[in-house]
Write a protein that holds these residues in place. Structure first.
Motif, PDB file in Angstrom:
ATOM      1  N   GLU A  47       0.806  -1.216   0.000  1.00 36.37           N
ATOM      2  CA  GLU A  47       0.000   0.000   0.000  1.00 36.37           C
ATOM      3  C   GLU A  47       0.841   1.268   0.000  1.00 36.37           C
ATOM      4  OE1 GLU A  47      -4.333  -1.441   1.539  1.00 36.37           O
ATOM      5  OE2 GLU A  47      -3.022  -0.527   3.047  1.00 36.37           O
ATOM      6  N   LEU A  48       2.019   1.250   0.585  1.00 38.91           N
ATOM      7  CA  LEU A  48       2.864   2.435   0.497  1.00 38.91           C
ATOM      8  C   LEU A  48       3.332   2.661  -0.939  1.00 38.91           C
ATOM      9  CD1 LEU A  48       2.663   2.520   3.578  1.00 38.91           C
ATOM     10  CD2 LEU A  48       5.072   3.124   3.611  1.00 38.91           C
ATOM     11  N   TYR A  49       3.750   1.605  -1.605  1.00 34.69           N
ATOM     12  CA  TYR A  49       4.116   1.750  -3.022  1.00 34.69           C
ATOM     13  C   TYR A  49       2.914   2.197  -3.852  1.00 34.69           C
ATOM     14  CZ  TYR A  49       8.825  -0.300  -2.827  1.00 34.69           C
ATOM     15  OH  TYR A  49      10.159  -0.538  -2.584  1.00 34.69           O
ATOM     16  N   THR A  50       1.735   1.689  -3.536  1.00 38.25           N
ATOM     17  CA  THR A  50       0.528   2.062  -4.265  1.00 38.25           C
ATOM     18  C   THR A  50       0.206   3.535  -4.062  1.00 38.25           C
ATOM     19  OG1 THR A  50      -0.320  -0.189  -4.076  1.00 38.25           O
ATOM     20  CG2 THR A  50      -1.920   1.508  -4.615  1.00 38.25           C
ATOM     21  N   CYS A  51       0.378   4.031  -2.855  1.00 40.45           N
ATOM     22  CA  CYS A  51       0.165   5.467  -2.597  1.00 40.45           C
ATOM     23  C   CYS A  51       1.106   6.308  -3.458  1.00 40.45           C
ATOM     24  CB  CYS A  51       0.394   5.795  -1.131  1.00 40.45           C
ATOM     25  SG  CYS A  51      -0.927   5.287  -0.036  1.00 40.45           S
ATOM     26  N   LEU A  52       2.351   5.891  -3.547  1.00 35.21           N
ATOM     27  CA  LEU A  52       3.315   6.617  -4.375  1.00 35.21           C
ATOM     28  C   LEU A  52       2.925   6.540  -5.836  1.00 35.21           C
ATOM     29  CD1 LEU A  52       5.908   8.219  -4.750  1.00 35.21           C
ATOM     30  CD2 LEU A  52       7.172   6.041  -4.675  1.00 35.21           C
ATOM     31  N   TYR A  53       2.540   5.362  -6.299  1.00 39.29           N
ATOM     32  CA  TYR A  53       2.111   5.177  -7.689  1.00 39.29           C
ATOM     33  C   TYR A  53       0.917   6.080  -8.006  1.00 39.29           C
ATOM     34  CZ  TYR A  53       0.084   2.890 -11.781  1.00 39.29           C
ATOM     35  OH  TYR A  53      -0.453   2.633 -13.016  1.00 39.29           O
ATOM     36  N   ASN A  54      -0.075   6.075  -7.133  1.00 38.31           N
ATOM     37  CA  ASN A  54      -1.277   6.886  -7.362  1.00 38.31           C
ATOM     38  C   ASN A  54      -0.984   8.375  -7.267  1.00 38.31           C
ATOM     39  OD1 ASN A  54      -2.816   4.576  -7.705  1.00 38.31           O
ATOM     40  ND2 ASN A  54      -3.504   4.528  -5.583  1.00 38.31           N
ATOM     41  N   GLY A  55      -0.054   8.762  -6.403  1.00 45.09           N
ATOM     42  CA  GLY A  55       0.270  10.173  -6.238  1.00 45.09           C
ATOM     43  C   GLY A  55       1.205  10.736  -7.290  1.00 45.09           C
ATOM     44  N   TYR A  56       1.832   9.863  -8.057  1.00 43.27           N
ATOM     45  CA  TYR A  56       2.797  10.328  -9.054  1.00 43.27           C
ATOM     46  C   TYR A  56       2.137  11.281 -10.058  1.00 43.27           C
ATOM     47  CZ  TYR A  56       6.370  10.334 -12.675  1.00 43.27           C
ATOM     48  OH  TYR A  56       7.320  10.731 -13.588  1.00 43.27           O
ATOM     49  N   GLU A  57       0.998  10.907 -10.584  1.00 46.80           N
ATOM     50  CA  GLU A  57       0.341  11.731 -11.611  1.00 46.80           C
ATOM     51  C   GLU A  57      -0.106  13.080 -11.068  1.00 46.80           C
ATOM     52  OE1 GLU A  57       0.429  11.177 -14.842  1.00 46.80           O
ATOM     53  OE2 GLU A  57       1.504   9.324 -14.367  1.00 46.80           O
ATOM     54  N   THR A  58      -0.648  13.091  -9.846  1.00 45.35           N
ATOM     55  CA  THR A  58      -1.144  14.342  -9.259  1.00 45.35           C
ATOM     56  C   THR A  58      -0.010  15.170  -8.659  1.00 45.35           C
ATOM     57  OG1 THR A  58      -1.549  13.359  -7.081  1.00 45.35           O
ATOM     58  CG2 THR A  58      -3.358  13.257  -8.701  1.00 45.35           C
ATOM     59  N   GLY A  59       1.111  14.521  -8.378  1.00 42.67           N
ATOM     60  CA  GLY A  59       2.229  15.211  -7.736  1.00 42.67           C
ATOM     61  C   GLY A  59       2.061  15.338  -6.238  1.00 42.67           C
ATOM     62  N   HIS A  60       1.083  14.620  -5.685  1.00 41.86           N
ATOM     63  CA  HIS A  60       0.760  14.722  -4.256  1.00 41.86           C
ATOM     64  C   HIS A  60       0.688  13.315  -3.656  1.00 41.86           C
ATOM     65  CE1 HIS A  60      -1.085  16.623  -0.728  1.00 41.86           C
ATOM     66  NE2 HIS A  60      -1.823  15.531  -0.671  1.00 41.86           N
ATOM     67  N   VAL A  61       1.529  13.046  -2.652  1.00 39.73           N
ATOM     68  CA  VAL A  61       1.574  11.732  -2.023  1.00 39.73           C
ATOM     69  C   VAL A  61       1.181  11.864  -0.551  1.00 39.73           C
ATOM     70  CG1 VAL A  61       3.049   9.762  -1.412  1.00 39.73           C
ATOM     71  CG2 VAL A  61       3.416  10.982  -3.564  1.00 39.73           C
ATOM     72  N   ASN A  62       0.297  10.969  -0.112  1.00 36.49           N
ATOM     73  CA  ASN A  62      -0.086  10.918   1.295  1.00 36.49           C
ATOM     74  C   ASN A  62      -0.195   9.446   1.689  1.00 36.49           C
ATOM     75  OD1 ASN A  62      -1.414  10.825   3.783  1.00 36.49           O
ATOM     76  ND2 ASN A  62      -2.481  12.754   3.378  1.00 36.49           N
ATOM     77  N   TYR A  63       0.811   8.956   2.409  1.00 38.82           N
ATOM     78  CA  TYR A  63       0.839   7.553   2.799  1.00 38.82           C
ATOM     79  C   TYR A  63      -0.231   7.214   3.840  1.00 38.82           C
ATOM     80  CZ  TYR A  63       5.310   7.453   0.368  1.00 38.82           C
ATOM     81  OH  TYR A  63       6.296   7.541  -0.580  1.00 38.82           O
ATOM     82  N   GLU A  64      -0.699   8.224   4.557  1.00 44.12           N
ATOM     83  CA  GLU A  64      -1.716   7.981   5.578  1.00 44.12           C
ATOM     84  C   GLU A  64      -3.084   7.681   4.975  1.00 44.12           C
ATOM     85  OE1 GLU A  64      -1.520  11.262   8.338  1.00 44.12           O
ATOM     86  OE2 GLU A  64       0.657  11.120   8.362  1.00 44.12           O
ATOM     87  N   GLU A  65      -3.277   7.978   3.707  1.00 44.69           N
ATOM     88  CA  GLU A  65      -4.561   7.746   3.057  1.00 44.69           C
ATOM     89  C   GLU A  65      -4.638   6.382   2.376  1.00 44.69           C
ATOM     90  OE1 GLU A  65      -5.110  11.130   0.493  1.00 44.69           O
ATOM     91  OE2 GLU A  65      -5.745  12.399   2.171  1.00 44.69           O
TER      92      GLU A  65
END
Length: 166
Positions: A47-65
């Motif tokens: 899930e941490l890698y997934t948060c980074l993957y999902n946040g890459y396009e938006t430029g915003h990463v939040n591991y708590e979500e």
């Protein structure tokens, strides 16, 4: 990319463990892991890698979500599929990202920190190795499977140990 290779290698080691564990061993609470299961640690890594993957396009990463998807911690096949997806999609150009974090349990206020994609990949890799070390401890409680020698050990530690042995 050296970083992609290191991540792929860590996931290959984790996959070696997953294929040897039974479904029951994968999801069994472990006393030495404070009643967490191996599956819960695997889910956390994914899930941490997934948060980074999902946040890459938006430029915003939040591991708590992260979702905290129970299916990942109980279904080793799903976990394996997600690890493959991560490995197949991490090779992206570096770029600036905004990391949103909150370290105060009594407030919802968060802090934004400028970071970049490669730095977050490094964080995820190091964090994964830490959780793999915990997984190693949990495996010894719930199973008698073979664990690869370098499983859950940082590359720098492996290099240091080699230099001491010479």
């Amino acid at each position: 990319m050296q970083l992609k290779l290191a991540i792929n290698n860590s996931f290959a080691q984790l996959s070696q463990i997953l294929v040897q564990l039974t479904a029951a061993e994968y999801s069994q609470p472990s006393k030495v892991l404070f009643n967490a299961s191996i599956g819960q640690h695997v889910r956390h890594i994914i899930e941490l890698y997934t948060c980074l993957y999902n946040g890459y396009e938006t430029g915003h990463v939040n591991y708590e979500e992260r979702k905290r998807d129970v299916r990942i911690e109980t279904d080793k096949d799903l976990a394996h599929e997600l690890m493959e997806m991560i490995c197949n999609n991490i090779d992206k150009p570096d770029k600036v990202l905004s990391l949103d974090s909150n370290y105060d349990e009594d407030t919802t206020a968060s802090i934004l920190v400028e970071t970049n994609y490669y730095r977050e990949l490094i964080y995820n890799l190091e964090h994964s190795i830490h959780h793999m070390a915990l997984i190693r401890v949990g495996v010894t409680e719930v199973s008698a499977i073979a664990i690869p020698d370098g499983f859950g050990i940082a590359t720098s530690t492996i290099k240091y140990r080699r230099s001491c042995a010479q």
